[in-house]
Design an enzyme around this catalytic site. Structure first.
Site, mmCIF file in Angstrom:
data_model
loop_
_atom_site.group_PDB
_atom_site.id
_atom_site.type_symbol
_atom_site.label_atom_id
_atom_site.label_comp_id
_atom_site.label_asym_id
_atom_site.label_seq_id
_atom_site.Cartn_x
_atom_site.Cartn_y
_atom_site.Cartn_z
ATOM 1 N N LYS A 159 0.787 -1.653 -0.352
ATOM 2 C CA LYS A 159 0.087 -0.276 -0.321
ATOM 3 C C LYS A 159 0.966 1.173 0.027
ATOM 4 C CE LYS A 159 -2.388 1.085 3.688
ATOM 5 N NZ LYS A 159 -1.641 2.738 4.458
ATOM 6 N N ASN A 160 1.835 1.079 0.841
ATOM 7 C CA ASN A 160 2.702 2.699 1.304
ATOM 8 C C ASN A 160 3.505 2.707 0.118
ATOM 9 O OD1 ASN A 160 1.252 3.035 2.886
ATOM 10 N ND2 ASN A 160 2.421 2.681 5.291
ATOM 11 N N CYS B 211 -6.916 11.438 11.049
ATOM 12 C CA CYS B 211 -5.963 12.074 11.909
ATOM 13 C C CYS B 211 -6.582 10.356 13.244
ATOM 14 C CB CYS B 211 -6.394 13.309 12.703
ATOM 15 S SG CYS B 211 -6.047 14.384 11.485
ATOM 16 N N ARG C 140 -1.337 14.923 13.059
ATOM 17 C CA ARG C 140 -0.287 14.776 11.707
ATOM 18 C C ARG C 140 -0.027 15.697 10.752
ATOM 19 N NH1 ARG C 140 -2.159 8.570 9.493
ATOM 20 N NH2 ARG C 140 -0.130 8.672 7.998
ATOM 21 N N PRO C 141 0.832 16.660 11.309
ATOM 22 C CA PRO C 141 1.555 17.721 10.145
ATOM 23 C C PRO C 141 1.745 17.652 8.821
ATOM 24 C CG PRO C 141 2.233 18.158 12.610
ATOM 25 C CD PRO C 141 1.615 16.435 12.109
ATOM 26 N N ASP D 141 4.094 20.066 8.259
ATOM 27 C CA ASP D 141 5.126 21.799 7.987
ATOM 28 C C ASP D 141 6.170 21.020 7.365
ATOM 29 O OD1 ASP D 141 5.019 19.832 10.297
ATOM 30 O OD2 ASP D 141 7.031 20.650 10.941
ATOM 31 N N ASP E 185 3.963 0.945 12.759
ATOM 32 C CA ASP E 185 2.397 -0.422 11.890
ATOM 33 C C ASP E 185 2.452 -1.327 11.720
ATOM 34 O OD1 ASP E 185 2.113 2.589 10.101
ATOM 35 O OD2 ASP E 185 3.286 1.714 8.806
ATOM 36 N N ARG F 97 -9.484 -0.834 4.214
ATOM 37 C CA ARG F 97 -8.059 0.362 3.518
ATOM 38 C C ARG F 97 -6.686 -0.265 3.363
ATOM 39 N NH1 ARG F 97 -8.913 6.316 6.154
ATOM 40 N NH2 ARG F 97 -7.075 6.512 4.924
HETATM 41 C C1 EPZ Z 1 4.112 6.767 6.565
HETATM 42 O O1 EPZ Z 1 3.262 8.075 6.629
HETATM 43 C C2 EPZ Z 1 3.136 5.187 6.260
HETATM 44 N N1 EPZ Z 1 2.096 5.789 5.316
HETATM 45 C C3 EPZ Z 1 1.780 5.439 7.120
HETATM 46 O O2 EPZ Z 1 1.361 4.204 6.835
HETATM 47 C C4 EPZ Z 1 3.801 4.963 8.446
HETATM 48 O O3 EPZ Z 1 3.253 4.845 9.862
HETATM 49 C C5 EPZ Z 1 4.353 6.073 8.702
HETATM 50 O O4 EPZ Z 1 4.653 6.651 7.258
HETATM 51 C C6 EPZ Z 1 6.130 6.107 9.498
HETATM 52 O O5 EPZ Z 1 6.660 5.323 8.894
HETATM 53 C C7 EPZ Z 1 2.036 6.312 3.589
HETATM 54 O O6 EPZ Z 1 3.428 5.353 3.840
HETATM 55 C C8 EPZ Z 1 0.774 5.937 2.689
HETATM 56 P P1 EPZ Z 1 5.587 10.495 8.120
HETATM 57 P P2 EPZ Z 1 3.202 9.180 7.386
HETATM 58 O O7 EPZ Z 1 5.462 11.948 7.685
HETATM 59 O O8 EPZ Z 1 4.257 10.026 5.407
HETATM 60 C C9 EPZ Z 1 5.708 13.549 11.946
HETATM 61 C C10 EPZ Z 1 -0.186 2.651 7.284
HETATM 62 O O9 EPZ Z 1 -0.839 2.194 8.870
HETATM 63 N N2 EPZ Z 1 5.842 14.903 10.750
HETATM 64 O O10 EPZ Z 1 6.815 9.749 8.201
HETATM 65 O O11 EPZ Z 1 2.712 10.249 7.117
HETATM 66 C C11 EPZ Z 1 4.244 12.798 11.980
HETATM 67 O O12 EPZ Z 1 3.620 14.060 12.524
HETATM 68 C C12 EPZ Z 1 0.225 4.041 7.654
HETATM 69 O O13 EPZ Z 1 0.163 2.214 7.007
HETATM 70 C C13 EPZ Z 1 5.667 16.059 11.186
HETATM 71 O O14 EPZ Z 1 6.058 16.883 12.440
HETATM 72 O O15 EPZ Z 1 4.501 9.612 7.684
HETATM 73 C C14 EPZ Z 1 4.850 11.977 12.641
HETATM 74 O O16 EPZ Z 1 4.676 11.876 13.690
HETATM 75 C C15 EPZ Z 1 -0.952 4.751 9.203
HETATM 76 N N3 EPZ Z 1 6.093 17.171 10.493
HETATM 77 C C16 EPZ Z 1 6.134 11.523 11.915
HETATM 78 O O17 EPZ Z 1 6.234 12.335 11.260
HETATM 79 C C17 EPZ Z 1 5.082 16.269 8.774
HETATM 80 O O18 EPZ Z 1 5.264 17.562 7.481
HETATM 81 C C18 EPZ Z 1 5.926 10.303 11.227
HETATM 82 O O19 EPZ Z 1 5.559 10.268 10.004
HETATM 83 C C19 EPZ Z 1 5.567 15.139 8.596
HETATM 84 C C20 EPZ Z 1 5.662 14.029 9.498
#
Ligand code: EPZ
Length: 422
Positions: A28-29, A122, A127-128, A130, A310, A402
């Site tokens: 998926k990812n 959410c 999940r920002p 930024d 995950d 999903r």
């Molecule tokens: C990806 O989400 C995956 N989704 C998630 O899979 C997975 O849990 C996650 O990576 C971590 O491995 C997809 O690939 C589609 P991140 P992503 O940006 O990219 C913070 C599943 O169950 N952050 O690495 O959204 C954020 O809040 C899922 O399949 C910021 O602060 O994850 C989090 O605490 C759900 N600012 C951390 O970083 C930002 O701009 C990791 O998020 C972006 C992220």
């Protein structure tokens, strides 16, 4: 979501040891950012091993909404993005799925403008985005926010140096997509190293991009003029693989999980061995034989190659049945423990404080009526139900669908007593 889908539930009769063979689907990812990447390609992209799950369908809906064409034949998908006519992602579709945000990078990368809103999804904490937006700005993209809408525009996208404060998976992907067709070289440091990023980059490079270092924390993107037609086979889903291995472990079963990449799941395999499972590991298959009783183990989630967030809830379920007390520390998301309350309704003994969950193993897990509130938390409820005494009803199954292709049939084939009721 289809009408009525919210009503569907799983009925599971616990107590069956799972046995046999299960084949892992495409990731998926990896599929989601690769589908977004098709926007950069003039002409047709053919993708194989695309999982037939709701999040992927939502991505197709967005591609079609902006003028793309999607043709499906089982797990083979042809996407034609040559007639895209808008740079705006509808708020409605954006809300359906957080990963819709990675389309922004691809749309800006190709058309130098994109409008979108803050993404939805959410249930696992704030999940920002930024880091995504800061990266865009460094590439020379102007960002305005108006009434919750994010408006991005650039005269030129220029290669630059970007350092991420945290190795965010989505931000890494978005910056790669936005800079593929940029002028000059972009160097991204403290990049995420997840295998899905390597898969995205392999795909883009096959289409003519020039990207080096994917899978390390330094990714170099050398801008090219255009990307051309390509076909690509999506990598196996490492979280789905981990989930079925745990299904074997939690039920005291004996399973062969095929079509996976064992290199991608090393931290998961290590923990299963530490918990007492006997594994036979080959490049694309893993056989698991569960011990009489799982041993308690401690887990700390980390960015790749650490233990994946995950899989946190999936091991959370497993460890409720262990001999002894386990401690889980969730370091990636601030609130990914919603499933705990539901597991405790089934007799689990889990105490959560902040980022830490303390799990006292028990032999008394009982069927109950529980509600899924996110994808992986929902899968944890299904696993717990497989080992529970009596019948469990899991509501809000759409969360689980999903991300898991054919989960009901796959579990049935392994001997589970599980039914989907609409
Ligand atoms: C990806 O989400 C995956 N989704 C998630 O899979 C997975 O849990 C996650 O990576 C971590 O491995 C997809 O690939 C589609 P991140 P992503 O940006 O990219 C913070 C599943 O169950 N952050 O690495 O959204 C954020 O809040 C899922 O399949 C910021 O602060 O994850 C989090 O605490 C759900 N600012 C951390 O970083 C930002 O701009 C990791 O998020 C972006 C992220």
């Amino acid at each position: 979501r289809k009408r009525g889908e919210k009503m569907s539930k799983l009925i599971i009769q616990g107590g069956k040891k799972l046995e046999g063979e299960v084949q892992i689907s495409g990731s998926k990812n990896a599929a989601l950012p690769i589908i977004a990447g098709t926007v950069l390609i003039k002409g047709k992209t053919t993708l194989y091993n695309v999982p037939n799950i709701q999040d992927v369908q939502t991505m197709f809906e967005i591609i079609k909404d902006i003028g793309g064409k999607v043709t499906k034949k089982n797990n083979k998908i042809i996407i034609d993005t040559s007639k895209i006519h808008t740079y705006e992602i509808s708020e409605n579709l954006m809300r359906k799925m957080r990963s819709s945000v990675i389309l922004a990078g691809a749309i800006i990368g190709k058309y130098k403008k994109a409008n979108f809103s803050y993404p939805g999804g959410c249930e696992i904490g704030s999940r920002p985005i930024d880091l995504h937006l800061k990266g865009f700005e460094k590439l020379g993209i102007n960002i305005k926010e108006e009434y919750g809408e994010i408006i991005c525009e650039a005269d030129r996208i220029m290669g630059t140096q970007i350092h991420l404060d945290f190795p965010s998976v989505g931000a890494t992907e978005n910056i790669i997509l936005a800079s593929c067709l940029a002028e000059g070289v972009t160097v991204l440091t403290n990049a995420a190293k997840e295998p899905e990023i390597e898969d995205l980059v392999k795909f883009l490079n096959k289409a003519g991009a020039k990207i080096k270092g994917a899978g390390t924390d330094r990714v170099e993107i050398i801008g090219v003029k255009k990307l051309t037609e390509v076909s690509y086979n999506i990598m196996p889903d490492r979280i789905e693989a981990g989930t079925y291995l745990v299904a074997g472990a939690i039920t005291g079963g004996n399973l062969k999980v095929t079509n996976l990449n064992s290199n991608h799941i090393e931290p998961i395999l290590n923990k299963l061995e530490e918990a007492g499972c006997v594994l036979k590991i080959e490049k694309n298959t893993v056989e698991i034989k569960a011990p009489k009783r799982i041993k308690a183990v401690d887990i700390k989630t980390m960015p790749y190659p650490g233990f994946p967030t995950d899989m946190q809830s999936i091991f959370g379920a497993l460890l409720t049945t262990a001999k002894g007390t386990s401690i889980i520390t969730e370091n990636i998301f601030e609130s990914r423990y919603k499933y705990v309350q539901e597991l405790n309704r089934m007799g689990a003994k889990i105490n959560v404080e902040g980022r830490t969950a303390v799990i006292k193993g028990t032999k008394r897990i009982q069927g109950a009526s529980v509600v899924a509130s996110d994808l992986r938390g929902g899968a944890a409820l299904v696993l717990e139900a497989l080992v529970a005494k009596g019948v469990t009803q899991v509501d809000n199954v759409h969360y689980i669908l999903r991300g898991y292709e054919n989960i009901v049939d796959k579990l049935k084939n392994l001997g589970a007593k599980i039914y989907l009721e609409d």
